[in-house]
Design an enzyme around this catalytic site. Sequence first.
Site, PDB file in Angstrom:
ATOM      1  N   ASP A  83       0.830  -1.207   0.000  1.00  0.00           N
ATOM      2  CA  ASP A  83       0.000   0.000   0.000  1.00  0.00           C
ATOM      3  C   ASP A  83       0.865   1.258   0.000  1.00  0.00           C
ATOM      4  OD1 ASP A  83       0.826  -0.817   2.580  1.00  0.00           O
ATOM      5  OD2 ASP A  83      -0.689   0.442   3.532  1.00  0.00           O
ATOM      6  N   GLU A 141      -0.523  -1.885   5.259  1.00  0.00           N
ATOM      7  CA  GLU A 141       0.362  -1.789   6.418  1.00  0.00           C
ATOM      8  C   GLU A 141       0.279  -0.420   7.071  1.00  0.00           C
ATOM      9  OE1 GLU A 141       3.620  -0.746   8.869  1.00  0.00           O
ATOM     10  OE2 GLU A 141       3.390   0.118   6.875  1.00  0.00           O
TER      11      GLU A 141
END
Length: 395
Positions: A83, A141
Amino acid sequence: MSIRDQLFQILEAKEQEMIEHRRHLHRHPELSFQEENTAKYIKSFYEDKDVKLTQPVQDAHAIIVEIDSGKPGKTIGLRADFDALPINEETEVPFKSENEGVMHACGHDAHTAYLLGVADALIEVKDQLTGKIKIIHQHAEEQPPGGAQQIINSGALDDLDEVYGIHIVPAVTPDTILYNKNNAFSGSSTFTLKINGLGGHASSPHKTHDAIVAGTNFVNSIQTIVSRRIDPLKMGVVTIGAFEAPGASNVIQDSVTIKGTARYLDAELEQFMYQEIDKIAQSVALGFDVTYDLDYTFGYPVLYNHPTETDNVARVLSESKGDYFQHLMEIPPVTGSEDFAYYLQKIPGTFYIVGSKPYDVEDPYMNHHPKFDVNEDCLLVAAKSLTDIALDRLQ
């Protein structure tokens, strides 16, 4: 030729491909829990490969790729996150983000790129391996509760014997690998405090309940948590990142919003710091005749690098020092946080750092900065080191 030499030759041949993966992902970043196209890109990479691919978390984009040798042995997990962050990119690279306000400013594009390379190499030689490798492409994350916890809760990793991961950091160049053990990365929590007072004219403060004055006292007072309430031998950090009270110079505002974070290397401090912050908010509310709303979010736990597995990693990398990298350093605990901590709560393993500092830059922009950049030499170093470790643990 040894299997290690074969794997390294494959990785060297795929270095440019890893760079291309990284640049594609950098150009098309997606925020936590919104990584739909990133997941499609990763899945397409494995389409014609002899692996088992699953998406273990409903309504999320995590992907687990199982490389099964068909022979008995350990099951080892290798993880990378994918991400990006809500940051407007300020670099001038030709593959600059095309998604306005979103940037791979933490290096997760590089993480995914080197893990794709590692997976590809392991797939090619899987008949010579024993046991299984689980490649963990993790979503989200950057945003608690984080993707790691969701993957753990899914049960998809219940069969892992060990788990390993890397973060790239431009503190050092790619010829250097850093590691630490025991409590290695701090736990973190975030909070938003809204103080509600009574506004009014700046010339008549006695007719108001000044939220800004109350807020400034809160900011000053919480600094005493670390200096006066925590054992000096234990690490604690409390930082205020935002103090929001927009208005005019001749107006006392009704409210102020304060945002901050608490970090700690002792799990016992997680609840303690919350209680202290709430206690100070209560005392400020009483002392300044205001009310408050405290939204406190417990973030990622302290990341504990298991000593035995960390020592194994240090041994493997020590034997390879001078080959594909030059320096291996044990470092003190890191005050950053990582949701890899959730894996390590359940599974033995370790999480370490590969340098990504550009060679010609003395003071590089660090992770989470809009001008953050990656020395792409780190991709091959990271890939070889993770392959080195995986091969040793399987054998």
